[in-house]
Design a protein around this motif. Sequence first.
Motif, PDB file in Angstrom:
ATOM      1  N   VAL A 143       0.961  -1.128   0.008  1.00 23.21           N
ATOM      2  CA  VAL A 143      -0.060  -0.036   0.134  1.00 23.21           C
ATOM      3  C   VAL A 143       0.943   1.148  -0.067  1.00 23.21           C
ATOM      4  N   LYS A 144       0.807   2.005  -0.914  1.00 23.23           N
ATOM      5  CA  LYS A 144       1.569   3.389  -1.085  1.00 23.23           C
ATOM      6  C   LYS A 144       0.528   4.357  -1.400  1.00 23.23           C
ATOM      7  N   GLU A 145       0.706   5.758  -0.878  1.00 21.87           N
ATOM      8  CA  GLU A 145       0.173   6.854  -0.852  1.00 21.87           C
ATOM      9  C   GLU A 145       1.213   7.981  -1.074  1.00 21.87           C
ATOM     10  N   GLU A 146       1.022   8.620  -2.220  1.00 21.07           N
ATOM     11  CA  GLU A 146       2.151   9.873  -2.203  1.00 21.07           C
ATOM     12  C   GLU A 146       1.404  11.006  -3.055  1.00 21.07           C
ATOM     13  N   ASN A 147       1.667  12.139  -2.682  1.00 20.79           N
ATOM     14  CA  ASN A 147       1.213  13.602  -3.128  1.00 20.79           C
ATOM     15  C   ASN A 147       1.953  13.760  -4.413  1.00 20.79           C
ATOM     16  N   LEU A 148       1.138  14.185  -5.382  1.00 21.86           N
ATOM     17  CA  LEU A 148       1.565  14.401  -6.777  1.00 21.86           C
ATOM     18  C   LEU A 148       2.564  15.327  -6.671  1.00 21.86           C
ATOM     19  N   ASP A 149       2.638  16.501  -5.813  1.00 26.71           N
ATOM     20  CA  ASP A 149       3.680  17.303  -5.691  1.00 26.71           C
ATOM     21  C   ASP A 149       4.782  16.707  -5.394  1.00 26.71           C
ATOM     22  N   ALA A 150       5.121  15.681  -4.628  1.00 24.04           N
ATOM     23  CA  ALA A 150       6.343  15.214  -4.003  1.00 24.04           C
ATOM     24  C   ALA A 150       6.828  14.268  -5.189  1.00 24.04           C
ATOM     25  N   LEU A 151       6.018  13.831  -6.279  1.00 23.74           N
ATOM     26  CA  LEU A 151       6.327  13.075  -7.295  1.00 23.74           C
ATOM     27  C   LEU A 151       7.121  14.052  -8.308  1.00 23.74           C
ATOM     28  N   ARG A 152       6.541  15.448  -8.390  1.00 24.94           N
ATOM     29  CA  ARG A 152       7.504  15.900  -9.165  1.00 24.94           C
ATOM     30  C   ARG A 152       8.884  16.447  -9.138  1.00 24.94           C
ATOM     31  N   THR A 153       9.403  16.041  -7.655  1.00 25.93           N
ATOM     32  CA  THR A 153      10.949  16.064  -7.449  1.00 25.93           C
ATOM     33  C   THR A 153      11.582  14.933  -8.059  1.00 25.93           C
ATOM     34  N   ASP A 154      10.787  13.766  -8.557  1.00 23.44           N
ATOM     35  CA  ASP A 154      11.354  12.545  -8.956  1.00 23.44           C
ATOM     36  C   ASP A 154      11.369  12.822 -10.680  1.00 23.44           C
ATOM     37  N   GLU A 155      12.730  12.577 -11.144  1.00 22.85           N
ATOM     38  CA  GLU A 155      12.760  13.022 -12.554  1.00 22.85           C
ATOM     39  C   GLU A 155      11.904  11.946 -13.303  1.00 22.85           C
ATOM     40  N   ARG A 156      11.614  10.501 -12.820  1.00 24.05           N
ATOM     41  CA  ARG A 156      10.819   9.332 -13.552  1.00 24.05           C
ATOM     42  C   ARG A 156       9.331  10.085 -13.754  1.00 24.05           C
ATOM     43  N   PHE A 157       9.154  11.031 -12.705  1.00 26.93           N
ATOM     44  CA  PHE A 157       7.544  11.480 -12.864  1.00 26.93           C
ATOM     45  C   PHE A 157       7.305  12.798 -13.318  1.00 26.93           C
ATOM     46  N   ARG A 158       8.439  13.717 -13.209  1.00 28.92           N
ATOM     47  CA  ARG A 158       8.216  15.125 -13.370  1.00 28.92           C
ATOM     48  C   ARG A 158       7.257  15.412 -14.658  1.00 28.92           C
ATOM     49  N   ALA A 159       7.777  14.982 -15.720  1.00 28.89           N
ATOM     50  CA  ALA A 159       7.148  15.244 -16.963  1.00 28.89           C
ATOM     51  C   ALA A 159       5.682  14.377 -17.052  1.00 28.89           C
ATOM     52  N   LEU A 160       5.511  13.558 -16.054  1.00 29.32           N
ATOM     53  CA  LEU A 160       4.118  12.790 -16.210  1.00 29.32           C
ATOM     54  C   LEU A 160       3.216  13.382 -15.301  1.00 29.32           C
ATOM     55  N   VAL A 161       3.422  14.213 -14.514  1.00 30.52           N
ATOM     56  CA  VAL A 161       2.456  14.699 -13.570  1.00 30.52           C
ATOM     57  C   VAL A 161       1.779  16.044 -14.197  1.00 30.52           C
ATOM     58  N   PRO A 162       0.381  15.774 -14.200  1.00 34.51           N
ATOM     59  CA  PRO A 162      -0.325  17.017 -15.289  1.00 34.51           C
ATOM     60  C   PRO A 162      -0.486  18.170 -14.339  1.00 34.51           C
ATOM     61  N   ASP A 163      -0.634  19.370 -14.825  1.00 34.84           N
ATOM     62  CA  ASP A 163      -1.117  20.346 -14.121  1.00 34.84           C
ATOM     63  C   ASP A 163      -2.407  20.241 -14.101  1.00 34.84           C
ATOM     64  N   ILE A 164      -3.088  21.275 -12.851  1.00 38.27           N
ATOM     65  CA  ILE A 164      -4.465  21.223 -12.808  1.00 38.27           C
ATOM     66  C   ILE A 164      -4.901  22.143 -13.743  1.00 38.27           C
ATOM     67  N   SER A 165      -6.179  21.343 -14.179  1.00 42.85           N
ATOM     68  CA  SER A 165      -6.785  21.875 -15.556  1.00 42.85           C
ATOM     69  C   SER A 165      -7.339  23.314 -15.316  1.00 42.85           C
ATOM     70  N   LEU A 166      -7.428  23.933 -16.666  1.00 44.38           N
ATOM     71  CA  LEU A 166      -7.943  25.409 -16.696  1.00 44.38           C
ATOM     72  C   LEU A 166      -9.370  25.653 -15.848  1.00 44.38           C
ATOM     73  N   LEU A 167     -10.097  24.471 -16.394  1.00 49.45           N
ATOM     74  CA  LEU A 167     -11.473  24.434 -15.865  1.00 49.45           C
ATOM     75  C   LEU A 167     -11.577  24.629 -14.248  1.00 49.45           C
ATOM     76  N   ASP A 168     -10.661  23.638 -13.641  1.00 48.55           N
ATOM     77  CA  ASP A 168     -10.591  23.592 -12.315  1.00 48.55           C
ATOM     78  C   ASP A 168     -10.004  24.925 -11.530  1.00 48.55           C
ATOM     79  N   LYS A 169      -9.261  25.373 -12.457  1.00 46.97           N
ATOM     80  CA  LYS A 169      -8.412  26.712 -11.795  1.00 46.97           C
ATOM     81  C   LYS A 169      -9.622  27.515 -11.953  1.00 46.97           C
ATOM     82  N   MET A 170     -10.481  27.798 -12.826  1.00 45.97           N
ATOM     83  CA  MET A 170     -11.474  28.998 -13.022  1.00 45.97           C
ATOM     84  C   MET A 170     -12.552  28.813 -12.058  1.00 45.97           C
TER      85      MET A 170
END
Length: 358
Positions: A143-170
């Motif tokens: 069982v693993k649970e990790e924040n996506l922001d923490a995954l951004r520091t890992d080179e293997r996941f940095r490009a795979l973590v999508p930004d929050i959608s424009l609709l959600d930001k609005m």
Amino acid sequence: MGLILKKRIRQAMDPKDILVSQLILALCIVLVALNVAFFVFFPRLMAPVSIVLSNAITLLLTAIAFRPASTLIQKTLARRQEELLAQAEKEKAMQQRLDLLESEKRELESRLDTRAQTTAASGDLNFTFKLEQMEYAKKGYIVKEENLDALRTDERFRALVPDISLLDKMLSAIKLKENGVRKILYLRKYYYKVSIGIDFSKVKFSFDGDRILFSGVKFTRLHDISGELTPDPGDINHCWVLDTNEDEGRAEILQSFDYDQLRYTYEDLQELETRKSLDEEAGSLCEQYTSVFRRNIAARFPQVGFVDSIEDSDTTWYALKDGSAYLMVRDVTANMMQLSNVIESIATSDSPAGDKKS
């Protein structure tokens, strides 16, 4: 862009230009002071023409001093800009180093967590009739649970973590939706079973004076037989990307193409880490049994020694099947089989209904 800016700053900070500008500005200041002093000490000459002449001289000297003064101001600004640029580059390098350390820390924590979970699960060691094959089986949950922001520091996941959608930001901006914390939840049951033992086809012996050396007498993982295990009914296997908000008690599964590659990559990595941890655990068990096995044989035959490698040996090595002509080799081989029978008997007597477990 940064290189062009640095080049312009270096050009602007030419020490020759600074020195010339300082000299011209100093000379103009001295001349203005002399101009003022002249009319102070000679007030009788304060005729209208003299006043106009004094003002004209002052304006002329001011115009002459404008360019060197402007140059000195530009030099000061360029020096400050260079300091800010150097500071920005230093902070960028520190941030990159921090991201690297965070990635290494997260990867190490993940490995330790996986190892702790696989170690905590109970395992069965099944002995067959012969020593050369045992079965080590284990199953449990990772069982693993990790924040996506923490995954951004890992080179293997940095490009795979999508930004929050424009609709959600609005929606968040107009208070119609409260953005939560994005997490990835991995829950999977593993089944692991390998056969371990001594491969007697690889055992060799050699003579070293009065001693007999054996190589290949060690327990190893022989075969992966995890496919023999039948999954339990009701097994849970999930890898979800969640949008969670603890204040609202909300957890929403984010299902979109943008998150698919992230989930696939994360699943593959966790499966590799789990397999590596279980292989290391089985390898550690092999080392323990190897140590006990060799120690028992050496206690019975002091003239027997064991080596892990024969590549650097100058002696002649023989296959175990060729040892029938040597009494000592036959005795050691017979004791190896007797020891296997003892281990098998202990395992059988300790298991209910004749199951061979240890």
